[in-house]
Design a protein around this motif. Structure first.
Motif, PDB file in Angstrom:
ATOM      1  N   ALA A  59      -1.315   6.976 -15.716  1.00 48.91           N
ATOM      2  CA  ALA A  59      -0.739   7.947 -14.815  1.00 48.91           C
ATOM      3  C   ALA A  59      -1.698   8.765 -13.893  1.00 48.91           C
ATOM      4  O   ALA A  59      -1.503   8.881 -12.841  1.00 48.91           O
ATOM      5  N   ILE A  60      -2.770   9.046 -14.642  1.00 49.19           N
ATOM      6  CA  ILE A  60      -3.967   9.732 -13.956  1.00 49.19           C
ATOM      7  C   ILE A  60      -4.450   8.866 -12.996  1.00 49.19           C
ATOM      8  O   ILE A  60      -4.806   9.096 -11.855  1.00 49.19           O
ATOM      9  N   GLY A  61      -4.722   7.604 -13.406  1.00 45.86           N
ATOM     10  CA  GLY A  61      -5.239   6.461 -12.477  1.00 45.86           C
ATOM     11  C   GLY A  61      -4.542   6.159 -11.242  1.00 45.86           C
ATOM     12  O   GLY A  61      -5.016   6.195 -10.303  1.00 45.86           O
ATOM     13  N   LEU A  62      -3.042   6.105 -11.493  1.00 44.46           N
ATOM     14  CA  LEU A  62      -2.234   5.792 -10.131  1.00 44.46           C
ATOM     15  C   LEU A  62      -2.285   7.101  -9.339  1.00 44.46           C
ATOM     16  O   LEU A  62      -2.218   6.995  -7.816  1.00 44.46           O
ATOM     17  N   TRP A  63      -2.278   8.223  -9.914  1.00 44.46           N
ATOM     18  CA  TRP A  63      -2.498   9.526  -8.934  1.00 44.46           C
ATOM     19  C   TRP A  63      -3.654   9.699  -8.177  1.00 44.46           C
ATOM     20  O   TRP A  63      -3.593   9.987  -7.339  1.00 44.46           O
ATOM     21  N   LEU A  64      -4.824   9.267  -8.955  1.00 44.28           N
ATOM     22  CA  LEU A  64      -6.285   9.211  -8.226  1.00 44.28           C
ATOM     23  C   LEU A  64      -6.042   8.158  -7.180  1.00 44.28           C
ATOM     24  O   LEU A  64      -6.416   8.486  -5.993  1.00 44.28           O
ATOM     25  N   TYR A 120       0.325  11.639   3.293  1.00 52.47           N
ATOM     26  CA  TYR A 120      -1.043  12.440   3.308  1.00 52.47           C
ATOM     27  C   TYR A 120      -0.531  13.976   3.099  1.00 52.47           C
ATOM     28  O   TYR A 120      -1.206  14.685   2.437  1.00 52.47           O
ATOM     29  N   GLY A 121       0.357  14.170   3.901  1.00 51.00           N
ATOM     30  CA  GLY A 121       0.932  15.438   3.797  1.00 51.00           C
ATOM     31  C   GLY A 121       1.589  15.694   2.585  1.00 51.00           C
ATOM     32  O   GLY A 121       1.161  16.885   1.833  1.00 51.00           O
ATOM     33  N   VAL A 122       2.207  14.989   1.947  1.00 50.27           N
ATOM     34  CA  VAL A 122       3.058  15.223   0.684  1.00 50.27           C
ATOM     35  C   VAL A 122       1.975  15.307  -0.377  1.00 50.27           C
ATOM     36  O   VAL A 122       2.025  16.128  -1.420  1.00 50.27           O
ATOM     37  N   GLY A 123       0.798  14.229  -0.200  1.00 51.45           N
ATOM     38  CA  GLY A 123      -0.075  14.315  -1.430  1.00 51.45           C
ATOM     39  C   GLY A 123      -0.930  15.653  -1.103  1.00 51.45           C
ATOM     40  O   GLY A 123      -1.515  16.044  -2.497  1.00 51.45           O
ATOM     41  N   CYS A 124      -1.235  16.379  -0.150  1.00 49.12           N
ATOM     42  CA  CYS A 124      -1.778  17.562  -0.131  1.00 49.12           C
ATOM     43  C   CYS A 124      -1.202  18.615  -0.810  1.00 49.12           C
ATOM     44  O   CYS A 124      -1.611  19.278  -1.698  1.00 49.12           O
ATOM     45  N   LEU A 125       0.196  18.762  -0.681  1.00 48.27           N
ATOM     46  CA  LEU A 125       1.198  19.479  -1.273  1.00 48.27           C
ATOM     47  C   LEU A 125       0.974  19.436  -2.616  1.00 48.27           C
ATOM     48  O   LEU A 125       0.890  20.303  -3.580  1.00 48.27           O
ATOM     49  N   HIS A 126       1.193  17.995  -3.002  1.00 44.30           N
ATOM     50  CA  HIS A 126       1.054  17.573  -4.609  1.00 44.30           C
ATOM     51  C   HIS A 126      -0.072  18.266  -5.148  1.00 44.30           C
ATOM     52  O   HIS A 126      -0.123  18.551  -6.416  1.00 44.30           O
ATOM     53  N   PHE A 127      -1.327  17.957  -4.461  1.00 45.15           N
ATOM     54  CA  PHE A 127      -2.791  18.386  -4.927  1.00 45.15           C
ATOM     55  C   PHE A 127      -2.646  19.731  -5.182  1.00 45.15           C
ATOM     56  O   PHE A 127      -3.084  20.364  -6.468  1.00 45.15           O
ATOM     57  N   ARG A 128      -1.919  20.657  -4.313  1.00 48.24           N
ATOM     58  CA  ARG A 128      -2.163  22.088  -4.412  1.00 48.24           C
ATOM     59  C   ARG A 128      -1.181  22.491  -5.701  1.00 48.24           C
ATOM     60  O   ARG A 128      -1.647  23.203  -6.473  1.00 48.24           O
ATOM     61  N   TRP A 129      -0.130  21.735  -5.955  1.00 45.16           N
ATOM     62  CA  TRP A 129       0.726  22.043  -6.943  1.00 45.16           C
ATOM     63  C   TRP A 129      -0.261  21.885  -8.562  1.00 45.16           C
ATOM     64  O   TRP A 129       0.000  22.717  -9.298  1.00 45.16           O
ATOM     65  N   LEU A 130      -1.004  20.740  -8.386  1.00 47.95           N
ATOM     66  CA  LEU A 130      -1.531  20.451  -9.548  1.00 47.95           C
ATOM     67  C   LEU A 130      -2.777  21.559  -9.842  1.00 47.95           C
ATOM     68  O   LEU A 130      -3.004  21.922 -10.871  1.00 47.95           O
ATOM     69  N   THR A 176       0.771  -1.079   0.052  1.00 45.58           N
ATOM     70  CA  THR A 176      -0.182   0.030   0.005  1.00 45.58           C
ATOM     71  C   THR A 176       0.771   1.108  -0.084  1.00 45.58           C
ATOM     72  O   THR A 176       0.432   2.070  -0.748  1.00 45.58           O
ATOM     73  N   PHE A 177       1.988   1.356   0.735  1.00 43.68           N
ATOM     74  CA  PHE A 177       2.843   2.293   0.858  1.00 43.68           C
ATOM     75  C   PHE A 177       3.399   2.752  -0.513  1.00 43.68           C
ATOM     76  O   PHE A 177       3.591   3.813  -1.002  1.00 43.68           O
ATOM     77  N   LEU A 178       3.768   1.530  -1.081  1.00 45.49           N
ATOM     78  CA  LEU A 178       4.898   1.426  -2.400  1.00 45.49           C
ATOM     79  C   LEU A 178       3.813   2.100  -3.498  1.00 45.49           C
ATOM     80  O   LEU A 178       4.272   2.833  -4.234  1.00 45.49           O
ATOM     81  N   LEU A 179       2.605   1.649  -3.495  1.00 43.23           N
ATOM     82  CA  LEU A 179       1.655   2.167  -4.335  1.00 43.23           C
ATOM     83  C   LEU A 179       1.317   3.643  -4.277  1.00 43.23           C
ATOM     84  O   LEU A 179       1.125   4.392  -5.291  1.00 43.23           O
ATOM     85  N   SER A 180       1.365   4.034  -3.054  1.00 48.02           N
ATOM     86  CA  SER A 180       1.073   5.567  -2.671  1.00 48.02           C
ATOM     87  C   SER A 180       2.233   6.265  -3.328  1.00 48.02           C
ATOM     88  O   SER A 180       1.794   7.347  -3.901  1.00 48.02           O
ATOM     89  N   VAL A 181       3.568   5.945  -3.271  1.00 47.45           N
ATOM     90  CA  VAL A 181       4.550   6.564  -3.653  1.00 47.45           C
ATOM     91  C   VAL A 181       4.644   6.451  -5.168  1.00 47.45           C
ATOM     92  O   VAL A 181       4.864   7.874  -5.722  1.00 47.45           O
ATOM     93  N   ILE A 182       4.228   5.372  -5.890  1.00 46.91           N
ATOM     94  CA  ILE A 182       4.249   5.432  -7.166  1.00 46.91           C
ATOM     95  C   ILE A 182       3.159   6.315  -7.903  1.00 46.91           C
ATOM     96  O   ILE A 182       3.538   7.066  -8.807  1.00 46.91           O
ATOM     97  N   LEU A 199       2.034   8.985  -6.419  1.00 45.07           N
ATOM     98  CA  LEU A 199       2.517  10.417  -6.366  1.00 45.07           C
ATOM     99  C   LEU A 199       3.383  10.776  -7.393  1.00 45.07           C
ATOM    100  O   LEU A 199       3.426  11.965  -8.121  1.00 45.07           O
ATOM    101  N   MET A 200       4.412  10.064  -7.568  1.00 39.75           N
ATOM    102  CA  MET A 200       5.608  10.022  -8.943  1.00 39.75           C
ATOM    103  C   MET A 200       4.821  10.160 -10.241  1.00 39.75           C
ATOM    104  O   MET A 200       5.113  10.866 -10.996  1.00 39.75           O
ATOM    105  N   SER A 201       3.790   9.358 -10.502  1.00 44.63           N
ATOM    106  CA  SER A 201       2.999   9.362 -11.704  1.00 44.63           C
ATOM    107  C   SER A 201       2.175  10.670 -11.766  1.00 44.63           C
ATOM    108  O   SER A 201       2.096  11.269 -12.916  1.00 44.63           O
TER     109      SER A 201
END
Length: 367
Positions: free
Chosen positions: A275-280, A309-319, A7-13, A15-17
């Motif tokens: 890439a979109i699916g993995l990010w979602l 989760y925190g990194v994901g929030c920052l990434h969402f803001r970037w997008l 689950t952790f690795l999929l989350s990282v992948i 975010l990278m996508s």
């Protein structure tokens, strides 16, 4: 422990996508030299039931420092005060033409236009700054000289429900494959709210007259230009042109997103879709990881889930900053907007593949 790690690795992948599909959105440059000679430009605005949006656009056109040859509003059988609003601004109006729909309205306006260059504008757009049109024309003349130039307006909102358009806007922009980190992906489409073309060239390829039955004129017009080996370039409109897409409520938002997502996703490259699916997925997985880790009392993974989760929030803001101006607080709950998007997309699939119809501006389009 194995499930937690996966689950952790999929989350990282994921975010990278999410870094890849909107890697860089080019903007029209701020400082463009003035023209040595005047260009004759006709602005064509297809409009159906746009009495709320039209005044802001017409006011911004009047404020442009570039002299516009003519502004033509093509009233596509509106049932509100669209025609009256245009006339109050002293704008030329075409209200009778063959066929119906946006492509037909654009074609009707183009046939009567006197300019050497045509600018097609959606009624819910408006220019930012008095030199926005001049910058777009300069970009076309200096960098392209031929083909089709398109700008995706920067989304601005006034009501909370409009934040539901964050993820659909991201997906639609990503779907063209034009802003991807992978530059070798086949590029597709253009953005319908702002299209600039040379009239002579436009007429030679058939223009909107060749795509009268299309519900997505931007994608089909870009395809038409490519068929004739003419370039298609797209830019972001953060510093030049904005729009407020759905001022009339949630129903308008749902219908508009349905139309854009279904037709727009059909030609999206598989790499971009993955890439979109993995990010979602990555916006939801940190929550799943936190729950699983809490059940198993795995302190390390609880800590990692909070970080992700925190990194994901920052990434969402970037997008979301790439596609529009939204309240910063929305970046704190990316999972909410992703889940909302998935519900809207599911409803869109039902309309297209089961009900086989999409509603927009009081019309039902069969698909």
């Amino acid at each position: 422990m194995g499930r937690l790690l996966i689950t952790f690795l999929l989350s990282v992948i994921g975010l990278m996508s999410g870094l890849t599909f909107l890697w860089k959105v080019p903007l029209i440059e701020k400082n463009r030299p003035s023209f040595k000679r005047r260009l004759k430009v006709s602005v064509i605005i297809p409009a159906r039931n746009e009495e709320q949006s039209l005044p802001q656009l017409l006011s911004s056109l009047k404020d442009q420092n570039f002299p516009i040859e003519e502004i033509i509003v093509v009233d596509d059988d509106s049932t509100d005060r669209t025609l009256e609003v245009a006339e109050e601004f002293g704008i030329q109006v075409i209200s009778e033409f063959e066929h119906t729909g946006k492509s037909a309205a654009c074609w009707a306006g183009a046939k009567q236009a006197k300019g050497d260059y045509l600018v097609f504008l959606d009624a819910d757009t408006f220019f930012v700054g008095s030199d926005a049109l001049e910058k777009a024309l300069s970009t076309y003349r200096q960098e392209m000289k031929t083909g089709l130039l398109s700008i995706q307006p920067y989304h601005v909102i006034k009501q909370f429900y409009e934040t539901l358009a964050i993820v659909p806007n991201i997906v639609v922009m990503a779907g063209l494959n034009r802003f991807s980190l992978f530059q070798n992906l086949p590029k597709r489409g253009a953005f319908g709210p702002f299209i600039l073309v040379n009239k002579e060239e436009y007429e030679s390829v058939g223009g909107h007259g060749a795509i009268l039955d299309s519900h997505m004129d931007d994608i089909e017009l870009a395809k038409l230009y490519k068929t004739h080996h003419l370039p298609v370039e797209v830019f972001g409109g953060q510093e030049s042109i904005h729009f407020r897409m759905f001022p009339e409520g949630v129903k308008q938002l749902l219908n508009g997103i349905t139309k854009s997502l279904i037709h727009g996703s059909k030609g999206t490259h598989a790499v971009t879709l993955i890439a979109i699916g993995l990010w979602l997925l990555s916006t939801i997985l940190p929550i799943v990881l936190f729950v699983l880790a809490s059940i198993q009392e795995a302190i390390l993974f609880i800590f990692l889930s909070i970080i992700m989760y925190g990194v994901g929030c920052l990434h969402f803001r970037w997008l979301m900053n790439k596609v529009g101006r939204f309240p910063w607080q929305t970046a704190l709950v990316p999972f909410f907007y992703v889940l909302s998007f998935l519900v809207i997309y599911a409803w869109a699939l039902i309309q297209v593949y089961i009900l086989k119809k999409v509603s927009w501006r009081g019309r039902v389009h069969k698909v």
